[in-house]
Every structure is written in C-alpha cells, then in structure tokens.
Design a protein around this motif. Structure first.
Motif, PDB file in Angstrom:
ATOM      1  N   ASP A 196       0.838  -1.205   0.000  1.00  0.00           N
ATOM      2  CA  ASP A 196       0.000   0.000   0.000  1.00  0.00           C
ATOM      3  C   ASP A 196       0.873   1.255   0.000  1.00  0.00           C
ATOM      4  O   ASP A 196       0.626   2.203  -0.745  1.00  0.00           O
ATOM      5  N   PHE A 197       1.893   1.244   0.855  1.00  0.00           N
ATOM      6  CA  PHE A 197       2.830   2.370   1.004  1.00  0.00           C
ATOM      7  C   PHE A 197       3.381   2.771  -0.370  1.00  0.00           C
ATOM      8  O   PHE A 197       3.321   3.924  -0.784  1.00  0.00           O
ATOM      9  N   ALA A 198       3.903   1.767  -1.092  1.00  0.00           N
ATOM     10  CA  ALA A 198       4.574   2.059  -2.369  1.00  0.00           C
ATOM     11  C   ALA A 198       3.585   2.511  -3.446  1.00  0.00           C
ATOM     12  O   ALA A 198       3.801   3.510  -4.128  1.00  0.00           O
ATOM     13  N   THR A 199       2.470   1.787  -3.567  1.00  0.00           N
ATOM     14  CA  THR A 199       1.558   2.101  -4.674  1.00  0.00           C
ATOM     15  C   THR A 199       0.723   3.340  -4.373  1.00  0.00           C
ATOM     16  O   THR A 199       0.320   4.055  -5.293  1.00  0.00           O
ATOM     17  N   PHE A 200       0.488   3.636  -3.096  1.00  0.00           N
ATOM     18  CA  PHE A 200      -0.248   4.861  -2.747  1.00  0.00           C
ATOM     19  C   PHE A 200       0.607   6.083  -3.079  1.00  0.00           C
ATOM     20  O   PHE A 200       0.123   7.049  -3.658  1.00  0.00           O
ATOM     21  N   VAL A 201       1.885   6.039  -2.728  1.00  0.00           N
ATOM     22  CA  VAL A 201       2.762   7.184  -3.043  1.00  0.00           C
ATOM     23  C   VAL A 201       2.928   7.310  -4.560  1.00  0.00           C
ATOM     24  O   VAL A 201       2.834   8.410  -5.114  1.00  0.00           O
ATOM     25  N   ALA A 202       3.122   6.176  -5.236  1.00  0.00           N
ATOM     26  CA  ALA A 202       3.289   6.232  -6.693  1.00  0.00           C
ATOM     27  C   ALA A 202       2.002   6.686  -7.388  1.00  0.00           C
ATOM     28  O   ALA A 202       2.044   7.231  -8.497  1.00  0.00           O
ATOM     29  N   GLY A 250      18.342  -6.044  13.728  1.00  0.00           N
ATOM     30  CA  GLY A 250      18.779  -4.648  13.777  1.00  0.00           C
ATOM     31  C   GLY A 250      17.665  -3.669  13.421  1.00  0.00           C
ATOM     32  O   GLY A 250      17.822  -2.457  13.584  1.00  0.00           O
ATOM     33  N   HIS A 251      16.533  -4.188  12.929  1.00  0.00           N
ATOM     34  CA  HIS A 251      15.376  -3.330  12.627  1.00  0.00           C
ATOM     35  C   HIS A 251      14.160  -3.883  13.361  1.00  0.00           C
ATOM     36  O   HIS A 251      13.796  -5.041  13.154  1.00  0.00           O
ATOM     37  N   LEU A 252      13.525  -3.056  14.198  1.00  0.00           N
ATOM     38  CA  LEU A 252      12.315  -3.539  14.873  1.00  0.00           C
ATOM     39  C   LEU A 252      11.106  -3.418  13.961  1.00  0.00           C
ATOM     40  O   LEU A 252      10.344  -4.360  13.791  1.00  0.00           O
ATOM     41  N   ASN A 253      10.923  -2.254  13.361  1.00  0.00           N
ATOM     42  CA  ASN A 253       9.723  -2.013  12.550  1.00  0.00           C
ATOM     43  C   ASN A 253       9.993  -0.820  11.640  1.00  0.00           C
ATOM     44  O   ASN A 253       9.571   0.298  11.935  1.00  0.00           O
ATOM     45  N   ASP A 254      10.707  -1.053  10.557  1.00  0.00           N
ATOM     46  CA  ASP A 254      11.134   0.056   9.709  1.00  0.00           C
ATOM     47  C   ASP A 254      10.607  -0.081   8.282  1.00  0.00           C
ATOM     48  O   ASP A 254      10.774  -1.128   7.653  1.00  0.00           O
ATOM     49  N   LEU A 255       9.991   1.009   7.784  1.00  0.00           N
ATOM     50  CA  LEU A 255       9.474   1.029   6.410  1.00  0.00           C
ATOM     51  C   LEU A 255      10.213   2.102   5.629  1.00  0.00           C
ATOM     52  O   LEU A 255      10.461   3.206   6.147  1.00  0.00           O
ATOM     53  N   ARG A 256      10.522   1.765   4.373  1.00  0.00           N
ATOM     54  CA  ARG A 256      11.197   2.771   3.547  1.00  0.00           C
ATOM     55  C   ARG A 256      10.818   2.587   2.085  1.00  0.00           C
ATOM     56  O   ARG A 256      10.743   1.466   1.584  1.00  0.00           O
ATOM     57  N   LEU A 257      10.582   3.712   1.451  1.00  0.00           N
ATOM     58  CA  LEU A 257      10.316   3.704   0.012  1.00  0.00           C
ATOM     59  C   LEU A 257      11.244   4.716  -0.647  1.00  0.00           C
ATOM     60  O   LEU A 257      11.331   5.869  -0.206  1.00  0.00           O
ATOM     61  N   ARG A 258      11.950   4.250  -1.665  1.00  0.00           N
ATOM     62  CA  ARG A 258      12.712   5.177  -2.514  1.00  0.00           C
ATOM     63  C   ARG A 258      12.047   5.145  -3.875  1.00  0.00           C
ATOM     64  O   ARG A 258      11.873   4.060  -4.460  1.00  0.00           O
ATOM     65  N   ILE A 259      11.677   6.318  -4.378  1.00  0.00           N
ATOM     66  CA  ILE A 259      10.912   6.350  -5.629  1.00  0.00           C
ATOM     67  C   ILE A 259      11.499   7.434  -6.542  1.00  0.00           C
ATOM     68  O   ILE A 259      11.846   8.534  -6.079  1.00  0.00           O
ATOM     69  N   TYR A 260      11.640   7.070  -7.801  1.00  0.00           N
ATOM     70  CA  TYR A 260      12.349   7.953  -8.735  1.00  0.00           C
ATOM     71  C   TYR A 260      11.509   8.216  -9.980  1.00  0.00           C
ATOM     72  O   TYR A 260      10.919   7.297 -10.555  1.00  0.00           O
TER      73      TYR A 260
END
Ligand SMILES: NC(=O)c1ccc[n+]([C@@H]2O[C@H](COP(=O)([O-])OP(=O)(O)OC[C@H]3O[C@@H](n4cnc5c(N)ncnc54)[C@H](O)[C@@H]3O)[C@@H](O)[C@H]2O)c1
Length: 351
Positions: free
Chosen positions: A195-201, A256-266
C-alpha cells in the motif's frame, strides 16, 4: 450522527491501540467489547472502562445497541465476523489484511457497498505524515513520471524478544501458521508496504512476481498446535500501470530493525525517500536543480488525521472513507498473486 456507539471486536494486542484512539474522539462511546477468551475480555474492559462484554459476535448482535464496529480479530476471523455485521447495517473499520484470500475480501467489499455503510481498512501507515505528503507531491508532478522504486518493511521479532517471546505467545504463533489463517509476513506487513509504495506512486500494479521463504525455526517445524509453515520473508518485483518497475520486500528476520518502512521512488524529474524508521516519519527529496549535484533535502510534512478519527468523520458524513474495503480487496488480490507466482517458481503474473 453525533454520538456514535462503538463495539470493539477482538480485545488482544492491537485492540489496545484502537481503544486508546477511539476513546479520545469526542462523541464516541465504546459501549462493548467481544472476545472468545473471557479472561482477556475482562482485563481489557477493566483497563478501558467498557461497560458490556460479549463472548461471541452473535451475542453482541442480539443485543444490537451499537452503530459501528472496529474489527481487531486475527486475520482469519475478519471475513466471518464482518459479513454478519454488514448484514446488520453496522459501519465497520476492519484490521488488515481484510481477509485471507481475495475472493473473500471482494465479497466483503461488495457486501459493504450493497449495505451502504462506511467501510474502512486499517492501513495504519496512511497515518504517517511523510507518506501523505510524498503522495501529494508525486500527484502534483514533483518527481515527474514515476520510473523506478524500491520499498522494504523490516522487522526482526523472530531474532530477538523486544515484543515478546514468539515461541510461547499466541499472538506471535498464529502469525506463523497457515492453519491459523496467517499469510505470513506477506499478509501481515507485506500488505502495508504494498500500500505504502503504490499509494505514493499513485499507480496500480499491472504485473507481479514473488519469492517467499519459510525458515526452520523449531524442531519438526511446529510448536504445540501451531505448524510453522507461513512465510517469514518475501521479495516481489512489479511493473506498475505506467510501465514503472520496482521491488518490494518484507521480512521478520531483519536483525537490527524492529519495525522500519522505507520507500525510494524515482521519476524523470526527481527522487524521493519516504521513511518511517524507529517510529520517525521522514520525507527527503532531490528535485530539479538538485539532480546534477545529487543533493537531498528534508521536506516539511503537515500533520495527518489518523484513520480512527477519519472513520468516525466518515460516519458523520464529514470525510471520505479511504482506504475502503475495495482498496483492501485490491491489495488482497496482490497477495494472492504473489503466492501464486511463488508456487510457479517466481513467474510474473498479470494483475
Ligand atoms: N494496522 C496495523 O498496523 C496492525 C498492527 C497489529 C495488528 N494488526 C491486525 O490486528 C488484528 C489483530 O492482531 P493482534 O496482534 O491484536 O492479535 P491478538 O491475537 O493479540 O488479538 C486478537 C484477539 O481476537 C480474539 N478473537 C479471535 N477470534 C475471535 C472472534 N471470532 N470473535 C471475537 N474475538 C476473537 C482473540 O481471543 C484475541 O484476544 C490482526 O488482523 C492483525 O493483522 C494490525
């Protein structure tokens, strides 16, 4: 409708979040709780001062004195509990994923539309300011035509006990077991990052391929009643409707990550990074004049009204019901396609 009588269905871990949030919204009265575990229900009601408790949804429906329900049961219970609520004309906020397969998720979306009630799915990262502002900037053309993206959702509750002991606590064990209705990390948090990726895109997925992995975690692959067969890690490749290409990954083994979300979009005019790491929302971009020097800037993001408050506003006719069940069902279709692709060795499938 000014005063809204809310029922909380399922009073486990995530329900605490719901009770705290709804309890603070003016005009909302939490009139009852439902849980199949009596001790859990009693403790929850005591903590939040909830007047009535029911051992089953049927008992709550017989009583009937509520307008809306927040459904915080485990994934496999969403469909069987939401359908009778819709038939009774109740507004429903349902936890994600909407169901355990797309056919049932679309049944829920169709039934909700036919019932004419407010229906929303708790894609809670819509509450992240960087996500909303990033989506707005992409919509306004800030990065031009989207061409490429990479997104990840990283958790590590299988490698350390920060959130509790997965080997002995039911709330973690059902998430590891298909028979308990889990679609593994794909359904649990993969749905959030899709959802995160397609909503931003601002674009739907046209084609998807996926690989899933379930790692050995206990002798014989089971703990008590729980067969540990649900996936722990997923990688997906996808093409969006405009031809843009991207990858989405999720895992419970990201030490090393508890709950991390990241989107890189170009896009052809700029790049953007939307992140929610360590509970911090952050939006960075490299736009127009920055591109040649590849310099990046922090972008200020306005506050966001959370989904809980927007569900109530939608019931009052003051806001749109977004994300709705239809969005939840469209994401569920992606989950099903991802599983299908994996069964076929990662073949790319049209959506
Ligand atoms: N949006 C988010 O960010 C987010 C975060 C965590 C969990 N969730 C979702 O919330 C849901 C609940 O997760 P959790 O961690 O609270 O699980 P949990 O196991 O802690 O709680 C679920 C509760 O529902 C009860 N229950 C089960 N079947 C029931 C039924 N038929 N009727 C009434 N009660 C029933 C259980 O006894 C339990 O108390 C899941 O769908 C999960 O995916 C969403």
């Amino acid at each position: 409708m000014d005063g809204i009588r809310l029922l909380i269905l399922g009073t486990g871990g995530m329900a605490r979040n719901h009770a705290e949030a709804f309890g603070q919204i003016p005009g909302v009265e939490i009139v009852g709780g439902v849980d199949t575990r009596p001790a859990q229900l009693d403790a929850f009601r005591a903590d939040f001062g909830i007047p009535r408790g029911f051992a089953s949804l049927d008992a709550a429906l017989d009583w009937g004195q509520f307008d809306a329900v927040t459904n915080v049961t485990p994934d496999a219970a969403h469909h069987p509990t939401t359908m009778p609520l819709l038939a009774a004309g109740k507004h429903v906020l349902c936890e994600k994923p909407l169901a355990t397969n797309a056919a049932e998720a679309w049944q829920m979306a169709d039934a909700a539309r036919a019932a004419g009630v407010v229906n929303m799915v708790n894609l809670s990262y819509r509450n992240v300011p960087a996500l909303q502002e990033g989506a707005r900037m992409v919509r306004d053309g800030a990065i031009g035509t989207v061409r490429h993206f990479e997104a990840s959702y990283l958790q590590s509750w299988l490698t350390q006990p920060a959130w509790g002991e997965w080997r002995s606590e039911g709330q973690w064990l059902w998430r590891l077991s298909k028979a308990h209705g889990s679609k593994g990390v794909l359904g649990d948090v993969g749905i959030h990052i899709l959802d995160f990726a397609t909503f931003v895109a601002g674009l739907d997925v046209a084609e998807i391929s996926a690989r899933l992995a379930t790692f050995d975690k206990a002798p014989g692959g089971r703990i008590g009643d729980y067969v540990l067969d649900a996936n722990d890690s997923v990688t997906m490749q996808m093409r969006l409707r405009n031809g843009a290409l991207g990858t989405v990954a999720a895992t419970r083994f990201a030490s090393g990550h508890l709950n991390d979300l990241r989107l890189r979009i170009y896009g052809d005019l700029g790049g953007m990074e939307v992140s929610f790491e360590g509970g911090v929302s952050r939006l960075r971009a490299s736009l127009a004049a920055d591109l040649q020097s590849a310099s990046w800037h922090e972008i200020e993001t306005p506050d966001v009204i959370p989904i809980y408050a927007r569900f109530i506003a939608a019931i009052r006719g003051e806001d749109a019901a977004d994300p709705d069940f239809a969005r939840g069902a469209a994401l569920q279709t992606l989950l099903d396609r991802a599983e299908e692709s994996d069964r076929e060795g990662g073949r790319s499938l049209t959506v």
